[in-house]
Scaffold this motif. Structure first.
Motif, PDB file in Angstrom:
ATOM      1  N   ALA A   1       0.860  -1.185   0.000  1.00 50.95           N
ATOM      2  CA  ALA A   1       0.000   0.000   0.000  1.00 50.95           C
ATOM      3  C   ALA A   1       0.892   1.229   0.000  1.00 50.95           C
ATOM      4  O   ALA A   1       1.935   1.251   0.638  1.00 50.95           O
ATOM      5  CB  ALA A   1      -0.901  -0.003   1.219  1.00 50.95           C
ATOM      6  N   ARG A   2       0.454   2.263  -0.705  1.00 55.71           N
ATOM      7  CA  ARG A   2       1.286   3.441  -0.899  1.00 55.71           C
ATOM      8  C   ARG A   2       1.362   4.294   0.372  1.00 55.71           C
ATOM      9  O   ARG A   2       2.365   4.944   0.614  1.00 55.71           O
ATOM     10  CB  ARG A   2       0.659   4.147  -2.100  1.00 55.71           C
ATOM     11  N   ALA A   3       0.306   4.289   1.179  1.00 57.44           N
ATOM     12  CA  ALA A   3       0.314   5.091   2.407  1.00 57.44           C
ATOM     13  C   ALA A   3       1.025   4.299   3.498  1.00 57.44           C
ATOM     14  O   ALA A   3       0.433   3.477   4.187  1.00 57.44           O
ATOM     15  CB  ALA A   3      -1.110   5.421   2.822  1.00 57.44           C
ATOM     16  N   LEU A   4       2.336   4.524   3.604  1.00 54.84           N
ATOM     17  CA  LEU A   4       3.148   3.794   4.572  1.00 54.84           C
ATOM     18  C   LEU A   4       3.984   4.778   5.367  1.00 54.84           C
ATOM     19  O   LEU A   4       4.299   5.865   4.892  1.00 54.84           O
ATOM     20  CB  LEU A   4       4.131   2.854   3.854  1.00 54.84           C
ATOM     21  N   PHE A   5       4.384   4.362   6.551  1.00 53.57           N
ATOM     22  CA  PHE A   5       5.407   5.072   7.324  1.00 53.57           C
ATOM     23  C   PHE A   5       6.612   5.308   6.394  1.00 53.57           C
ATOM     24  O   PHE A   5       6.969   4.429   5.612  1.00 53.57           O
ATOM     25  CB  PHE A   5       5.788   4.180   8.512  1.00 53.57           C
ATOM     26  N   GLY A   6       7.194   6.509   6.449  1.00 51.25           N
ATOM     27  CA  GLY A   6       8.239   6.904   5.500  1.00 51.25           C
ATOM     28  C   GLY A   6       9.332   5.863   5.300  1.00 51.25           C
ATOM     29  O   GLY A   6       9.676   5.515   4.159  1.00 51.25           O
TER      30      GLY A   6
ATOM     31  N   PRO B   1       2.942 -13.225 -11.511  1.00 48.45           N
ATOM     32  CA  PRO B   1       3.254 -14.616 -11.142  1.00 48.45           C
ATOM     33  C   PRO B   1       4.339 -14.694 -10.067  1.00 48.45           C
ATOM     34  O   PRO B   1       4.349 -15.610  -9.246  1.00 48.45           O
ATOM     35  CB  PRO B   1       3.746 -15.234 -12.463  1.00 48.45           C
ATOM     36  N   GLU B   2       5.263 -13.721 -10.062  1.00 48.85           N
ATOM     37  CA  GLU B   2       6.393 -13.772  -9.123  1.00 48.85           C
ATOM     38  C   GLU B   2       6.135 -12.972  -7.833  1.00 48.85           C
ATOM     39  O   GLU B   2       7.057 -12.745  -7.049  1.00 48.85           O
ATOM     40  CB  GLU B   2       7.690 -13.323  -9.808  1.00 48.85           C
ATOM     41  N   THR B   3       4.878 -12.539  -7.614  1.00 54.34           N
ATOM     42  CA  THR B   3       4.561 -11.806  -6.385  1.00 54.34           C
ATOM     43  C   THR B   3       4.626 -12.754  -5.187  1.00 54.34           C
ATOM     44  O   THR B   3       3.969 -13.799  -5.177  1.00 54.34           O
ATOM     45  CB  THR B   3       3.152 -11.173  -6.471  1.00 54.34           C
ATOM     46  N   ARG B   4       5.432 -12.384  -4.199  1.00 56.33           N
ATOM     47  CA  ARG B   4       5.603 -13.244  -3.016  1.00 56.33           C
ATOM     48  C   ARG B   4       5.007 -12.623  -1.756  1.00 56.33           C
ATOM     49  O   ARG B   4       4.582 -13.328  -0.856  1.00 56.33           O
ATOM     50  CB  ARG B   4       7.098 -13.504  -2.750  1.00 56.33           C
ATOM     51  N   VAL B   5       5.041 -11.282  -1.680  1.00 51.95           N
ATOM     52  CA  VAL B   5       4.654 -10.612  -0.433  1.00 51.95           C
ATOM     53  C   VAL B   5       3.746  -9.431  -0.719  1.00 51.95           C
ATOM     54  O   VAL B   5       3.992  -8.653  -1.650  1.00 51.95           O
ATOM     55  CB  VAL B   5       5.906 -10.103   0.330  1.00 51.95           C
ATOM     56  N   LEU B   6       2.696  -9.292   0.099  1.00 56.46           N
ATOM     57  CA  LEU B   6       1.866  -8.091   0.121  1.00 56.46           C
ATOM     58  C   LEU B   6       2.090  -7.437   1.479  1.00 56.46           C
ATOM     59  O   LEU B   6       2.207  -8.143   2.498  1.00 56.46           O
ATOM     60  CB  LEU B   6       0.386  -8.455  -0.058  1.00 56.46           C
ATOM     61  N   PHE B   7       2.166  -6.119   1.497  1.00 57.60           N
ATOM     62  CA  PHE B   7       2.525  -5.417   2.729  1.00 57.60           C
ATOM     63  C   PHE B   7       1.633  -4.194   2.906  1.00 57.60           C
ATOM     64  O   PHE B   7       1.433  -3.429   1.963  1.00 57.60           O
ATOM     65  CB  PHE B   7       4.003  -5.006   2.659  1.00 57.60           C
ATOM     66  N   LEU B   8       1.116  -4.012   4.110  1.00 59.29           N
ATOM     67  CA  LEU B   8       0.271  -2.843   4.374  1.00 59.29           C
ATOM     68  C   LEU B   8       0.335  -2.438   5.839  1.00 59.29           C
ATOM     69  O   LEU B   8       0.791  -3.198   6.696  1.00 59.29           O
ATOM     70  CB  LEU B   8      -1.188  -3.136   3.986  1.00 59.29           C
ATOM     71  N   GLU B   9      -0.147  -1.232   6.053  1.00 62.19           N
ATOM     72  CA  GLU B   9      -0.227  -0.633   7.371  1.00 62.19           C
ATOM     73  C   GLU B   9      -1.665  -0.161   7.505  1.00 62.19           C
ATOM     74  O   GLU B   9      -2.163   0.510   6.600  1.00 62.19           O
ATOM     75  CB  GLU B   9       0.689   0.594   7.298  1.00 62.19           C
ATOM     76  N   SER B  10      -2.354  -0.495   8.582  1.00 61.65           N
ATOM     77  CA  SER B  10      -3.739  -0.039   8.736  1.00 61.65           C
ATOM     78  C   SER B  10      -4.119   0.031  10.207  1.00 61.65           C
ATOM     79  O   SER B  10      -3.934  -0.958  10.915  1.00 61.65           O
ATOM     80  CB  SER B  10      -4.701  -0.996   8.011  1.00 61.65           C
TER      81      SER B  10
ATOM     82  N   THR C   1      -2.133   9.294   7.787  1.00 64.45           N
ATOM     83  CA  THR C   1      -3.457   9.727   7.321  1.00 64.45           C
ATOM     84  C   THR C   1      -4.599   8.997   8.028  1.00 64.45           C
ATOM     85  O   THR C   1      -5.743   9.417   7.933  1.00 64.45           O
ATOM     86  CB  THR C   1      -3.595   9.446   5.814  1.00 64.45           C
ATOM     87  N   LEU C   2      -4.282   7.854   8.696  1.00 67.23           N
ATOM     88  CA  LEU C   2      -5.280   7.038   9.384  1.00 67.23           C
ATOM     89  C   LEU C   2      -6.293   6.442   8.423  1.00 67.23           C
ATOM     90  O   LEU C   2      -7.418   6.107   8.808  1.00 67.23           O
ATOM     91  CB  LEU C   2      -5.969   7.821  10.510  1.00 67.23           C
ATOM     92  N   GLU C   3      -5.898   6.315   7.131  1.00 64.34           N
ATOM     93  CA  GLU C   3      -6.775   5.582   6.225  1.00 64.34           C
ATOM     94  C   GLU C   3      -6.681   4.098   6.560  1.00 64.34           C
ATOM     95  O   GLU C   3      -5.688   3.621   7.117  1.00 64.34           O
ATOM     96  CB  GLU C   3      -6.430   5.873   4.760  1.00 64.34           C
ATOM     97  N   VAL C   4      -7.758   3.387   6.230  1.00 63.88           N
ATOM     98  CA  VAL C   4      -7.895   2.003   6.675  1.00 63.88           C
ATOM     99  C   VAL C   4      -8.018   1.076   5.476  1.00 63.88           C
ATOM    100  O   VAL C   4      -8.628   1.424   4.471  1.00 63.88           O
ATOM    101  CB  VAL C   4      -9.111   1.895   7.625  1.00 63.88           C
ATOM    102  N   ILE C   5      -7.391  -0.081   5.589  1.00 63.51           N
ATOM    103  CA  ILE C   5      -7.389  -1.066   4.503  1.00 63.51           C
ATOM    104  C   ILE C   5      -8.120  -2.327   4.978  1.00 63.51           C
ATOM    105  O   ILE C   5      -7.988  -2.734   6.130  1.00 63.51           O
ATOM    106  CB  ILE C   5      -5.942  -1.385   4.086  1.00 63.51           C
ATOM    107  N   ASP C   6      -8.856  -2.944   4.063  1.00 58.32           N
ATOM    108  CA  ASP C   6      -9.601  -4.173   4.346  1.00 58.32           C
ATOM    109  C   ASP C   6      -8.600  -5.335   4.432  1.00 58.32           C
ATOM    110  O   ASP C   6      -8.209  -5.919   3.414  1.00 58.32           O
ATOM    111  CB  ASP C   6     -10.619  -4.380   3.214  1.00 58.32           C
ATOM    112  N   ILE C   7      -8.197  -5.689   5.638  1.00 58.17           N
ATOM    113  CA  ILE C   7      -7.137  -6.691   5.815  1.00 58.17           C
ATOM    114  C   ILE C   7      -7.586  -8.070   5.326  1.00 58.17           C
ATOM    115  O   ILE C   7      -6.847  -8.759   4.621  1.00 58.17           O
ATOM    116  CB  ILE C   7      -6.687  -6.745   7.300  1.00 58.17           C
ATOM    117  N   ALA C   8      -8.811  -8.463   5.667  1.00 57.00           N
ATOM    118  CA  ALA C   8      -9.298  -9.776   5.222  1.00 57.00           C
ATOM    119  C   ALA C   8      -9.373  -9.823   3.695  1.00 57.00           C
ATOM    120  O   ALA C   8      -9.047 -10.855   3.082  1.00 57.00           O
ATOM    121  CB  ALA C   8     -10.663 -10.066   5.840  1.00 57.00           C
ATOM    122  N   GLY C   9      -9.761  -8.713   3.089  1.00 53.38           N
ATOM    123  CA  GLY C   9      -9.850  -8.649   1.618  1.00 53.38           C
ATOM    124  C   GLY C   9      -8.482  -8.822   0.972  1.00 53.38           C
ATOM    125  O   GLY C   9      -8.325  -9.597   0.011  1.00 53.38           O
ATOM    126  N   VAL C  10      -7.474  -8.115   1.498  1.00 57.39           N
ATOM    127  CA  VAL C  10      -6.124  -8.218   0.928  1.00 57.39           C
ATOM    128  C   VAL C  10      -5.534  -9.602   1.225  1.00 57.39           C
ATOM    129  O   VAL C  10      -4.841 -10.187   0.388  1.00 57.39           O
ATOM    130  CB  VAL C  10      -5.209  -7.084   1.459  1.00 57.39           C
TER     131      VAL C  10
END
Ligand SMILES: *Cc1c(COP(=O)(O)O)cnc(C)c1O
Length: 397
Positions: free
Chosen positions: A111-116, A150-159, A164-173
């Motif tokens: 996700a683009r909104a991450l700690f610097g 095909p070579e995607t191994r990891v998804l990474f997010l902060e929520s 910004t305190l925007e929220v991501i659907d963790i179960a969805g991702v």
């Protein structure tokens, strides 16, 4: 060494006081600080067995230490994780969780909104070693799906995301990760182990900067990686042992003692943050106030599904850009200007000129970071005193 067995089904308040305690032959009441870099052996044969892994026991503090082990076990119990590894900082935990899983040719989606600094690792370091990365708008599940290769191994997010305190659907991702044969890592700092359980929502790994709410009193740096035994064994254990970002036993001892009061602190700080959010959401000087506990949060429906309470942080967007934000911050007398969060002291940050300074203005805007955005970490002061402080500072803009 004595390790008391606790009954199952305990609440976080009880776990954070008792879980993981190891008592020495002296049966000390309070957790001991084992400030030792290594351990001695009864015989050369015992040393050989320890190194071969044929006998359990401590060897060297880069690998493990009794005080650090207590901290890891307590955090694992609190998170509902099988295994945990503590690290020197939160960034060491994030880096281990990502780098430990990939090799050249792999791909990471974040996700683009991450700690610097998290963004730095994903965007700058991983590609340097042949690991491609794609940043997406984490709120949009189709954007995650479209970024998968095909070579995607990891998804990474902060929520909720910093700042910004925007929220991501963790179960969805997590479902998208599973379908793609990839694994999801969640940085859960803003939610805390009290208000959100990413592993229960389908994530494979959770990371924390324990510098924040766990220490909670602005003293020590620390981090932790939590996951299943299999995940830690396969991706994290050897990486940490051989590259060496170990948590200091002293810091682990401070954090262990801090855990005893953590639920109490987080509950109070969250309650105060909620009171302040309600009080200032419609203030004429405030363009927009984002708080995960309010019904007007853009992802309130997701919050209701995946969080049990809001946060100790508020994102306050002021009219008048940087000048207004600076006037507001400079007029505060109780909340201090700093970059920590989750602290007993209320702390205010201007992300555009501090934690997210290195980004171009258009990149910041894409992350939702306006020049007038101020992040407030609500501390343990009386909420009425904080409200007066904010009122006074808003009037000074
Ligand atoms: C602070 C923070 C980190 C980094 O932690 P350090 O202990 O400063 O290394 C990572 N992620 C988030 C969300 C943070 O707030």
């Amino acid at each position: 060494m004595d390790q008391p067995r606790l009954p199952a089904g305990l609440h976080p308040e009880t776990i954070s006081i008792h879980a993981g305690t190891i008592r020495s032959q002296f049966n000390e009441a309070s957790e001991a600080l084992f400030l030792t870099q290594g351990h001695v052996y009864d015989s050369a044969e015992q040393c050989e067995r320890r190194f071969a892994g044929d006998e359990e026991g401590f060897i060297y503090a880069r690998f493990s230490n009794p005080t650090v082990a207590m901290f890891e076990a307590r955090m694992a119990a609190l998170e509902g994780a099988q295994a945990a590894r503590a690290t020197a900082t939160g960034m060491a935990a994030v880096t281990a969780a990502l780098v430990g899983q990939v090799k050249a040719g792999d791909h990471v989606v974040a996700a683009r909104a991450l700690f610097g600094s998290c963004r730095y690792v994903v965007e700058e370091f991983l590609p340097r070693y042949g690991v491609a990365s794609t940043l997406v708008d984490g709120r949009n599940l189709d954007a995650w799906r479209a970024a998968i290769r095909p070579e995607t191994r990891v998804l990474f997010l902060e929520s909720p995301a910093n700042p910004t305190l925007e929220v991501i659907d963790i179960a969805g991702v997590a479902a998208i990760a599973r379908e793609a044969g990839a694994r999801l890592v969640v940085d859960n700092v803003f939610a805390t182990p009290l208000w959100q359980r990413p592993l229960a929502l389908g994530a494979d790994c959770v990371v924390y900067s324990t510098t924040k709410h766990v220490d909670g009193q602005g003293r020590c740096l620390g981090g932790i990686v939590l996951a299943s035994e299999a995940f830690i064994g396969e991706h994290i254990h050897t990486y940490l042992r051989q590259t060496g970002p170990a948590m200091s036993p002293f810091n682990a001892w401070v954090m262990l003692k801090s855990l005893e009061t953590m639920p109490l602190r987080i509950e109070r700080q969250t309650r105060s943050a909620g009171l302040l959010a309600d009080r200032f959401a419609d203030h004429p000087k405030v363009r927009r106030l984002t708080y995960p506990g309010r019904p007007d949060h853009p992802q309130a429906d997701i919050i209701a599904r995946q969080m049990t309470a809001g946060s100790t942080l508020l994102a306050i967007e002021l009219d008048g850009g940087k000048a207004a934000a600076f006037r507001f911050m400079n007029a505060l007398r109780i909340a201090r200007i700093s970059n920590n969060l989750g602290d007993a002291k209320s702390l205010v940050t201007h992300p555009a000129t501090s934690t997210h300074q290195r980004f171009k203005p258009e990149e910041r805007l894409a992350m939702g970071i306006d020049e007038g955005l101020v992040r407030l970490s609500v501390g343990l002061e009386h909420p009425d005193d904080l409200a007066d402080d904010l009122e006074r500072a808003l009037a000074a803009i």
